[in-house]
Design an enzyme around this catalytic site. Sequence first.
Site, PDB file in Angstrom:
ATOM      1  N   LYS A  87       5.183   0.461   4.767  1.00 14.92           N
ATOM      2  CA  LYS A  87       4.753   0.973   3.666  1.00 14.92           C
ATOM      3  C   LYS A  87       5.199   2.261   4.722  1.00 14.92           C
ATOM      4  O   LYS A  87       4.324   2.687   6.145  1.00 14.92           O
ATOM      5  CB  LYS A  87       3.157   1.130   3.157  1.00 14.92           C
ATOM      6  CG  LYS A  87       2.740   2.063   2.352  1.00 14.92           C
ATOM      7  CD  LYS A  87       1.332   1.515   1.503  1.00 14.92           C
ATOM      8  CE  LYS A  87       1.252   2.377   0.756  1.00 14.92           C
ATOM      9  NZ  LYS A  87      -0.326   2.525   0.522  1.00 14.92           N
TER      10      LYS A  87
HETATM   11  O1  G3P Z   1      -2.306   3.566  -3.189  1.00 13.86           O
HETATM   12  C1  G3P Z   1      -2.757   5.030  -2.801  1.00 13.86           C
HETATM   13  C2  G3P Z   1      -3.938   5.078  -2.565  1.00 13.86           C
HETATM   14  O2  G3P Z   1      -5.084   4.381  -1.777  1.00 13.86           O
HETATM   15  C3  G3P Z   1      -4.727   6.537  -2.970  1.00 13.86           C
HETATM   16  O3  G3P Z   1      -5.356   6.114  -3.859  1.00 13.86           O
HETATM   17  O4  G3P Z   1      -7.748   7.361  -4.688  1.00 13.86           O
HETATM   18  O5  G3P Z   1      -7.208   7.809  -2.367  1.00 13.86           O
HETATM   19  O6  G3P Z   1      -6.302   8.980  -3.758  1.00 13.86           O
HETATM   20  P1  G3P Z   1      -7.215   8.107  -3.886  1.00 13.86           P
END
Ligand code: G3P
Length: 216
Positions: A87
Amino acid sequence: MKFFIDTANLAHIKEANDLGILDGVTTNPSLMAKEGIKGQDNILKHYADICALVDGDVSAEVLSTDFSSMVEEGKKLAAIHKNIVVKVPMIKDGIKAIKWFTDNGIRTNCTLVFSAGQAILAAKAGASYVSPFIGRVDDSNWDGIQLIEQINHIYSIQGFDTQILAASIRNALHIVRSAEAGAHVCTCPLDSILGLLKHPLTDIGLAKFLEDAKKM
Ligand code: G3P
């Protein structure tokens, strides 16, 4: 559409995998830190543990931001298991690194994508996956689902092979709308996956069936 779980929590990964519908796992530095994973050896071991649990792609994120270090780090991550997808953040050196990984047979997930232009660059560099963060797009008063639709439209008419991985999913509706918008993959926390199960009429209907079953 493939289902990935977005966590580094082994219990959550196991619970989702036991449902039989899990196709892979995504992680990021915030999710790894939340599980208390520290130090290079522990980080590599944690990815190996995840790969042992799930038979599917596992995204492991590089922590460096310059081309050479990203390449070295990505090579180490890719060597852990054949299912590791490196990633890489959507920055200039990240695009160079994705192209290098593509040319050297290492699959990549381009992360922190918030615009169609960024998604075009990721696809041009040969990313296996592109990760638009739809929840964070919504948080900034734009429309995350519209972004998925736009990327899907561009990739379709241009014939790009990169798979759209809807990330930053916050609820079950995000999953349904990402599926409608043409996402190839949805990566979700366990709660959002389990949220798909829920409907009050299912609960009411089952309670009535079980009650009537006693009269059978
Ligand atoms: O895959 C990306 C994700 O983990 C981000 O999620 O909820 O931190 O915006 P969030």
